[in-house]
Every structure is written in C-alpha cells, then in structure tokens.
Design an enzyme around this catalytic site. Sequence first.
Site, PDB file in Angstrom:
ATOM      1  N   GLY A  79      53.775 127.835  70.252  1.00 55.61           N
ATOM      2  CA  GLY A  79      54.848 126.904  70.585  1.00 55.61           C
ATOM      3  C   GLY A  79      54.454 125.708  71.425  1.00 55.61           C
ATOM      4  O   GLY A  79      55.110 124.670  71.371  1.00 55.61           O
ATOM      5  N   VAL A 101      55.240 123.480  63.831  1.00 57.26           N
ATOM      6  CA  VAL A 101      54.851 124.870  64.037  1.00 57.26           C
ATOM      7  C   VAL A 101      53.409 124.940  64.536  1.00 57.26           C
ATOM      8  O   VAL A 101      52.543 124.215  64.045  1.00 57.26           O
ATOM      9  CB  VAL A 101      54.963 125.651  62.702  1.00 57.26           C
ATOM     10  CG1 VAL A 101      54.453 127.066  62.856  1.00 57.26           C
ATOM     11  CG2 VAL A 101      56.389 125.653  62.204  1.00 57.26           C
ATOM     12  N   CYS A 102      53.179 125.835  65.503  1.00 56.38           N
ATOM     13  CA  CYS A 102      51.816 126.141  65.960  1.00 56.38           C
ATOM     14  C   CYS A 102      51.746 127.643  66.218  1.00 56.38           C
ATOM     15  O   CYS A 102      52.664 128.379  65.859  1.00 56.38           O
ATOM     16  CB  CYS A 102      51.462 125.334  67.206  1.00 56.38           C
ATOM     17  SG  CYS A 102      52.385 125.803  68.681  1.00 56.38           S
ATOM     18  N   ALA A 103      50.697 128.096  66.850  1.00 54.65           N
ATOM     19  CA  ALA A 103      50.525 129.532  67.070  1.00 54.65           C
ATOM     20  C   ALA A 103      51.584 130.129  68.002  1.00 54.65           C
ATOM     21  O   ALA A 103      52.182 131.158  67.687  1.00 54.65           O
ATOM     22  CB  ALA A 103      49.128 129.824  67.603  1.00 54.65           C
TER      23      ALA A 103
END
Length: 138
Positions: free
Chosen positions: A75, A71-73
């Site tokens: 994608g 997961v990141c801000a």
Amino acid sequence: MVKEMTVQQMTEKVLNKEPLFILDVRNESDFRDWKIEGENFAYLNVPYFELIDGVDSIVDRLPKDKDIVVVCAKGGSAAFVAEQLAEAGFDNVYTLAGGMQAWSEHLHQAKVYEDDQLKIYQFIRVGKGCLSYMVISG
C-alpha cells in the site's frame, strides 16, 4: 484527492464484472506472476522505482473516464504514486487498502443454500482462486 478501495469493494468489482483500470506499481516479474484479475479490467504495470521522480511519463496512458486503482505489495508505494496522479489532475484515483497482501488474504463469504435443516456457505479467496464450503446442519 486520493480515495481508498477496500478488498471487499474490489471483490464486488470482480464478481460484478465491472470495468476498472489497474496501475500496478510492483516489479514486472511480480505482476507477471500474479495480479488482480477481472473480466473487464485493463492494466498498466510500471514499477514504482520508475515513477519516483514523477508520473509525467505515464499520464497519457491512463484513462480519464475510468476509475484507476493503484496497486503495490502493501500500500505505501501505491499511495505515493496515487498522490502524484491526483496532483497531475486525476480525480478518479484509488489505492487498494493493504495492497496485494490484503488481496491475497481476503475471504469472501456467500450463502449458497439454506432450508430448515441445512445451510451451505461458500468461501472464496478471490485473490488466489481458492474455494471452500461450510455445511451447517442441526
């Protein structure tokens, strides 16, 4: 091969209390402030910039027997890290489509009551913990 998990699928995992491992590659302060919460979720937060040169430093901290969602801000960073994990031999790696931005915007609808006169729907913004209702009559 890296697969993609939608926010709808993530919501089902939260609501069904399924086990899941989340590798969050956002900055530590962002992770501390807000993360995807699930009763049976396990977490590892390693910022993306620490993984640019490879994932060797974390492979022994990741489960081989559980799905891993990176997961990141938004994608992009998650996709980069997930590809490295796949190349390192992990076949249970997903990215969250749209990242935390999509998670914050997702609205889960559930019908909670219905009779001949009335329908009641519940809307849950799972990522933010918000809850609303719609009542339909006549």
